[in-house]
Motif scaffolding. Structure first.
Motif, PDB file in Angstrom:
ATOM      1  N   ALA A 186      26.389  -5.137   1.052  1.00 53.55           N
ATOM      2  CA  ALA A 186      25.574  -4.099   1.690  1.00 53.55           C
ATOM      3  C   ALA A 186      25.041  -3.102   0.664  1.00 53.55           C
ATOM      4  CB  ALA A 186      26.395  -3.375   2.757  1.00 53.55           C
ATOM      5  N   GLU A 187      25.895  -2.687  -0.243  1.00 55.76           N
ATOM      6  CA  GLU A 187      25.474  -1.691  -1.229  1.00 55.76           C
ATOM      7  C   GLU A 187      24.404  -2.254  -2.157  1.00 55.76           C
ATOM      8  OE1 GLU A 187      29.247  -0.789  -2.923  1.00 55.76           O
ATOM      9  OE2 GLU A 187      29.725   0.766  -1.427  1.00 55.76           O
ATOM     10  N   THR A 188      24.558  -3.516  -2.566  1.00 54.57           N
ATOM     11  CA  THR A 188      23.578  -4.138  -3.452  1.00 54.57           C
ATOM     12  C   THR A 188      22.259  -4.364  -2.731  1.00 54.57           C
ATOM     13  OG1 THR A 188      25.375  -5.240  -4.625  1.00 54.57           O
ATOM     14  CG2 THR A 188      23.152  -6.072  -5.019  1.00 54.57           C
ATOM     15  N   ALA A 189      22.330  -4.782  -1.462  1.00 54.20           N
ATOM     16  CA  ALA A 189      21.102  -4.982  -0.685  1.00 54.20           C
ATOM     17  C   ALA A 189      20.328  -3.679  -0.545  1.00 54.20           C
ATOM     18  CB  ALA A 189      21.440  -5.552   0.687  1.00 54.20           C
ATOM     19  N   ALA A 190      21.025  -2.596  -0.270  1.00 52.28           N
ATOM     20  CA  ALA A 190      20.355  -1.300  -0.140  1.00 52.28           C
ATOM     21  C   ALA A 190      19.782  -0.840  -1.485  1.00 52.28           C
ATOM     22  CB  ALA A 190      21.329  -0.257   0.410  1.00 52.28           C
ATOM     23  N   LEU A 191      20.526  -1.073  -2.564  1.00 48.03           N
ATOM     24  CA  LEU A 191      20.029  -0.711  -3.892  1.00 48.03           C
ATOM     25  C   LEU A 191      18.771  -1.510  -4.227  1.00 48.03           C
ATOM     26  CD1 LEU A 191      20.422   0.765  -6.609  1.00 48.03           C
ATOM     27  CD2 LEU A 191      21.822  -1.170  -7.342  1.00 48.03           C
ATOM     28  N   ASN A 192      18.814  -2.820  -4.012  1.00 45.17           N
ATOM     29  CA  ASN A 192      17.649  -3.653  -4.279  1.00 45.17           C
ATOM     30  C   ASN A 192      16.437  -3.196  -3.473  1.00 45.17           C
ATOM     31  OD1 ASN A 192      18.879  -5.261  -6.155  1.00 45.17           O
ATOM     32  ND2 ASN A 192      19.080  -7.058  -4.848  1.00 45.17           N
ATOM     33  N   ASN A 193      16.679  -2.864  -2.198  1.00 44.51           N
ATOM     34  CA  ASN A 193      15.571  -2.456  -1.339  1.00 44.51           C
ATOM     35  C   ASN A 193      14.929  -1.160  -1.831  1.00 44.51           C
ATOM     36  OD1 ASN A 193      13.891  -2.593   1.054  1.00 44.51           O
ATOM     37  ND2 ASN A 193      15.120  -0.918   1.845  1.00 44.51           N
ATOM     38  N   ASN A 194      15.746  -0.207  -2.203  1.00 48.46           N
ATOM     39  CA  ASN A 194      15.180   1.073  -2.651  1.00 48.46           C
ATOM     40  C   ASN A 194      14.516   0.949  -4.023  1.00 48.46           C
ATOM     41  OD1 ASN A 194      15.875   3.550  -0.761  1.00 48.46           O
ATOM     42  ND2 ASN A 194      17.524   2.062  -0.567  1.00 48.46           N
ATOM     43  N   TYR A 195      15.032   0.053  -4.857  1.00 47.69           N
ATOM     44  CA  TYR A 195      14.369  -0.192  -6.138  1.00 47.69           C
ATOM     45  C   TYR A 195      12.999  -0.825  -5.915  1.00 47.69           C
ATOM     46  CZ  TYR A 195      13.295  -2.146 -10.725  1.00 47.69           C
ATOM     47  OH  TYR A 195      12.668  -2.471 -11.903  1.00 47.69           O
ATOM     48  N   LEU A 196      12.947  -1.835  -5.033  1.00 44.27           N
ATOM     49  CA  LEU A 196      11.664  -2.475  -4.760  1.00 44.27           C
ATOM     50  C   LEU A 196      10.694  -1.479  -4.119  1.00 44.27           C
ATOM     51  CD1 LEU A 196       9.991  -5.091  -4.769  1.00 44.27           C
ATOM     52  CD2 LEU A 196      10.857  -5.521  -2.451  1.00 44.27           C
ATOM     53  N   MET A 197      11.182  -0.626  -3.241  1.00 47.20           N
ATOM     54  CA  MET A 197      10.312   0.372  -2.620  1.00 47.20           C
ATOM     55  C   MET A 197       9.710   1.290  -3.683  1.00 47.20           C
ATOM     56  SD  MET A 197      10.996   2.907   0.602  1.00 47.20           S
ATOM     57  CE  MET A 197      12.378   3.774  -0.110  1.00 47.20           C
ATOM     58  N   HIS A 198      10.518   1.677  -4.650  1.00 48.15           N
ATOM     59  CA  HIS A 198      10.030   2.502  -5.766  1.00 48.15           C
ATOM     60  C   HIS A 198       8.893   1.782  -6.494  1.00 48.15           C
ATOM     61  CE1 HIS A 198      10.121   5.045  -9.356  1.00 48.15           C
ATOM     62  NE2 HIS A 198      10.279   3.951 -10.082  1.00 48.15           N
ATOM     63  N   LYS A 199       9.031   0.477  -6.716  1.00 44.79           N
ATOM     64  CA  LYS A 199       7.999  -0.289  -7.422  1.00 44.79           C
ATOM     65  C   LYS A 199       6.737  -0.449  -6.568  1.00 44.79           C
ATOM     66  CE  LYS A 199       8.645  -2.373 -10.817  1.00 44.79           C
ATOM     67  NZ  LYS A 199       8.487  -2.107 -12.263  1.00 44.79           N
ATOM     68  N   VAL A 200       6.925  -0.789  -5.290  1.00 45.23           N
ATOM     69  CA  VAL A 200       5.774  -1.050  -4.419  1.00 45.23           C
ATOM     70  C   VAL A 200       4.952   0.208  -4.209  1.00 45.23           C
ATOM     71  CG1 VAL A 200       5.104  -1.671  -2.058  1.00 45.23           C
ATOM     72  CG2 VAL A 200       6.814  -3.037  -3.278  1.00 45.23           C
ATOM     73  N   LEU A 201       5.615   1.339  -4.063  1.00 45.39           N
ATOM     74  CA  LEU A 201       4.882   2.568  -3.789  1.00 45.39           C
ATOM     75  C   LEU A 201       4.135   3.092  -5.015  1.00 45.39           C
ATOM     76  CD1 LEU A 201       7.338   4.410  -1.382  1.00 45.39           C
ATOM     77  CD2 LEU A 201       5.298   3.064  -0.849  1.00 45.39           C
ATOM     78  N   GLN A 202       4.322   2.465  -6.161  1.00 51.66           N
ATOM     79  CA  GLN A 202       3.507   2.786  -7.324  1.00 51.66           C
ATOM     80  C   GLN A 202       2.195   1.998  -7.338  1.00 51.66           C
ATOM     81  OE1 GLN A 202       6.306   1.925 -10.511  1.00 51.66           O
ATOM     82  NE2 GLN A 202       6.895   4.087 -10.680  1.00 51.66           N
ATOM     83  N   ILE A 203       2.050   1.034  -6.430  1.00 46.52           N
ATOM     84  CA  ILE A 203       0.823   0.254  -6.353  1.00 46.52           C
ATOM     85  C   ILE A 203      -0.210   1.044  -5.561  1.00 46.52           C
ATOM     86  CG2 ILE A 203      -0.212  -1.906  -5.567  1.00 46.52           C
ATOM     87  CD1 ILE A 203       2.582  -3.166  -5.687  1.00 46.52           C
ATOM     88  N   PRO A 204      -1.360   1.348  -6.134  1.00 55.04           N
ATOM     89  CA  PRO A 204      -2.385   2.090  -5.386  1.00 55.04           C
ATOM     90  C   PRO A 204      -2.772   1.370  -4.105  1.00 55.04           C
ATOM     91  CG  PRO A 204      -2.951   1.992  -7.718  1.00 55.04           C
ATOM     92  CD  PRO A 204      -1.778   1.076  -7.523  1.00 55.04           C
ATOM     93  N   GLY A 205      -2.766   2.093  -3.011  1.00 54.05           N
ATOM     94  CA  GLY A 205      -3.140   1.514  -1.723  1.00 54.05           C
ATOM     95  C   GLY A 205      -1.977   1.135  -0.844  1.00 54.05           C
ATOM     96  N   ALA A 206      -0.741   1.165  -1.377  1.00 54.49           N
ATOM     97  CA  ALA A 206       0.453   0.832  -0.590  1.00 54.49           C
ATOM     98  C   ALA A 206       1.170   2.109  -0.187  1.00 54.49           C
ATOM     99  CB  ALA A 206       1.396  -0.068  -1.382  1.00 54.49           C
ATOM    100  N   SER A 207       1.737   2.101   0.998  1.00 52.78           N
ATOM    101  CA  SER A 207       2.479   3.271   1.474  1.00 52.78           C
ATOM    102  C   SER A 207       3.617   2.817   2.374  1.00 52.78           C
ATOM    103  CB  SER A 207       1.560   4.227   2.247  1.00 52.78           C
ATOM    104  OG  SER A 207       1.045   3.591   3.406  1.00 52.78           O
ATOM    105  N   ALA A 208       4.538   3.727   2.662  1.00 53.83           N
ATOM    106  CA  ALA A 208       5.646   3.475   3.587  1.00 53.83           C
ATOM    107  C   ALA A 208       5.670   4.625   4.581  1.00 53.83           C
ATOM    108  CB  ALA A 208       6.972   3.368   2.854  1.00 53.83           C
ATOM    109  N   PRO A 209       5.144   4.415   5.788  1.00 52.29           N
ATOM    110  CA  PRO A 209       5.075   5.507   6.763  1.00 52.29           C
ATOM    111  C   PRO A 209       6.443   6.135   7.033  1.00 52.29           C
ATOM    112  CG  PRO A 209       3.812   3.605   7.489  1.00 52.29           C
ATOM    113  CD  PRO A 209       4.589   3.158   6.287  1.00 52.29           C
ATOM    114  N   TRP A 210       6.435   7.397   7.314  1.00 51.47           N
ATOM    115  CA  TRP A 210       7.606   8.213   7.612  1.00 51.47           C
ATOM    116  C   TRP A 210       8.440   8.455   6.345  1.00 51.47           C
ATOM    117  CZ3 TRP A 210       7.268   3.777  11.031  1.00 51.47           C
ATOM    118  CH2 TRP A 210       6.552   4.070  12.194  1.00 51.47           C
ATOM    119  N   ASN A 211       8.627   9.692   6.054  1.00 50.18           N
ATOM    120  CA  ASN A 211       9.372  10.077   4.851  1.00 50.18           C
ATOM    121  C   ASN A 211      10.867  10.021   5.156  1.00 50.18           C
ATOM    122  OD1 ASN A 211       9.858  11.000   2.253  1.00 50.18           O
ATOM    123  ND2 ASN A 211       9.778  13.151   2.873  1.00 50.18           N
ATOM    124  N   GLN A 212      11.364   8.794   5.308  1.00 51.12           N
ATOM    125  CA  GLN A 212      12.755   8.570   5.675  1.00 51.12           C
ATOM    126  C   GLN A 212      13.401   7.620   4.677  1.00 51.12           C
ATOM    127  OE1 GLN A 212      14.678   9.704   8.178  1.00 51.12           O
ATOM    128  NE2 GLN A 212      13.139  10.930   9.258  1.00 51.12           N
TER     129      GLN A 212
END
Length: 518
Positions: A371-397
């Protein structure tokens, strides 16, 4: 950690951008296996049976032989190898794009364990399958501990079948109490659609809670919805957005106050193993998808495996049979007020064995690390994806194990839609899932990196998305024309919406299309 997890990864050394792999899918003009059939060909010479002929009751035996393909072994091997070369899959590509499905590596040694029981027959006497029954019995108790529930049934053959088993138990429970007037089931927009579908199939009126301004189910809307007609709340948490509802016990308590039951869809459990349990939040029922969280293969849509967990009050209604143990031998028993079988026989035994082996290998500490590794991987990927112009993640949660992203900004700028970006990504040997309808998140794409993927895998996947987004800005029509390296190109989606054209079997295809000249 901020809502997007940016600060958490700000100090990481910047890795060199991974090169994009050259990918060219094999393409075979391979016929359907029935078209390859040649009368009289055999893959193996079957000897005449040595056992006495058994007289079957009238009407049971076949009048004509089954119309199966007649092929030699080499032709069968070639056919399926060619088809395998035209597919992407979890063992071939970085499969983090199948959001909500928890695609992870399934250890090959577990396949060997499953193959060891391949020749067992589901109608063997209990005395001859004590080892398999012990695995069922032990896995039931492991899942009971993981969920906090008192008893578990492994009888359902899939996650949706487990959801239907739960709704069947909910209906039987209220009927036994003389409260069949409870005819409403409440669910949420970002819970799995199977919850609403199963409730509807069972005859319930479905009430769907929409998200509030924070992306969470609206608690006040639930307060207004509950009442004497409420049979149950069926909810996924974290929902398919990856957002965990920390007020979940308030939802459960509201439903209990009016006499309803609370049912936890734990198909999205990969980020909460060993951290939170269904019963600890007051839930009465829950289910797991063993082909997600517990690393048994999805197997191209089946066979999967589901597991239903219940509180003591609902044990009599469990689907059966369930495995019992008297201290000496294992056997099968039918709960007193069972809702009956959800599938034939006991359960999907090969996947039960795989799940049991996976849990035994990891232990309690290992499950929490998953569980901890899955959550870490997800937040790392989110950090990478949100650096791509045009991508977003609705709701600041904060997110747990997955994220429902949006290409809305990129789409408005380029005219390229999320589906088209996903098709172009397949040219690089990966894919992603958009979302189930309605597209409440505009231009959605849902990514779920499990514990199976390395930082290099996540970097490569993000680099592919970044490259395709860049292509969309430079040449939108090029992206819209994809795929270029795949076995097929654009298809007409119209027949998919016309049940009259559906052909789930070869015989239906012959009848509807070939015989009709289609």
């Amino acid at each position: 950690m901020s809502g997007h997890g940016a600060e958490s990864f700000a100090e990481l050394p910047v890795a060199p951008k991974p090169p994009l792999r050259r990918f060219h899918q094999a393409r075979w003009d391979e016929p359907i296996i029935f078209e390859l059939s040649s009368p009289g060909r055999r893959g193996i010479a079957v000897p005449e049976p040595g056992a006495p002929k058994v007289e079957l009751p009238e009407g049971v035996g076949r009048v004509t032989p089954p119309k199966l393909p007649e092929m030699s072994q080499p032709h069968v091997v070639r056919h399926y190898l060619r088809l395998s070369q035209e597919n992407l899959g979890v063992d071939l590509n970085i499969d983090i794009g199948q959001g909500t499905c928890t695609m992870k590596y399934s250890p090959k040694v577990n396949d060997q364990f499953a193959n060891a029981i391949a020749e067992l027959h589901p109608l063997q006497h209990e005395d001859t399958v004590q080892g398999v029954l012990e695995i069922y019995w032990r896995l039931e108790r492991m899942l009971a501990e993981i969920s906090g529930m008192s008893r578990v049934s492994l009888q359902p053959g899939s996650g949706s079948a487990a959801i239907y088993a739960n709704i069947a138990m909910i209906r039987a429970y209220h009927a036994a109490r003389g409260e069949s007037h409870r005819d409403q089931v409440i669910t949420t927009m970002f819970s799995h659609p199977s919850n609403a579908a199963c409730a509807k199939v069972a005859g319930y009126e479905v009430i769907t809670l929409m998200p509030d301004a924070n992306g969470l189910p609206d608690l006040e809307a639930l307060r207004a919805a509950v009442g004497p007609r409420t049979a149950a709340l069926m909810i996924t948490n974290p929902e398919d957005t990856g957002i965990y509802n920390s007020r979940i016990k308030e939802f459960v308590d509201l439903v209990h106050e009016v006499g309803g039951l609370a049912c936890y869809d734990q198909a999205n459990a990969n980020g909460i193993l060993g951290i939170t349990r269904a019963r600890d939040a007051g839930f009465d029922l829950c289910h797991f998808n063993l082909h997600k969280t517990f690393s048994t293969p999805h197997a191209c849509g089946g066979p999967a495996a589901g597991a239903c967990g219940v509180s003591p009050e609902l044990e009599p209604f469990l689907p059966g049979p369930v495995v019992s143990f008297d201290g000496d031998a294992y056997g099968l028993e039918t709960p007193a007020q069972t809702v009956g079988k959800i599938r034939p026989f006991l359960g999907v035994t090969p996947n039960i064995v795989r799940a049991y082996a996976w849990i035994m290998t990891l232990g309690a500490k290992g499950l929490r690390e998953v569980a901890e590794t899955a959550a870490l991987n997800n937040n790392y990927l989110m950090h990478k994806v949100l650096q791509i112009p045009g991508a977003s993640a609705p709701w600041n949660q904060r997110r747990i194990e997955q994220v429902r992203y949006s290409w809305q900004e990129l789409s408005e700028e380029t005219g390229v839609h999320s589906e088209e970006i996903g098709v172009r990504a397949a040219d690089f040997g990966v894919h992603y899932w958009t979302s189930h309808h309605p597209y409440l998140v505009p231009e959605p794409f849902t990514l779920e990196p499990t514990e199976s993927y390395s930082r290099e895998d996540l970097d490569e996947y993000a680099a592919i998305l970044e490259h395709v987004a860049s292509e969309a800005r430079r040449d939108p029509e090029f992206v819209k024309g994809a795929p270029y390296n795949q076995t097929i190109h654009k298809i007409d989606p119209t027949p998919l919406d016309d049940p009259k054209q559906w052909a789930p079997t070869w015989r239906a295809y012959v009848r509807k299309h070939l015989a009709a000249g289609g």
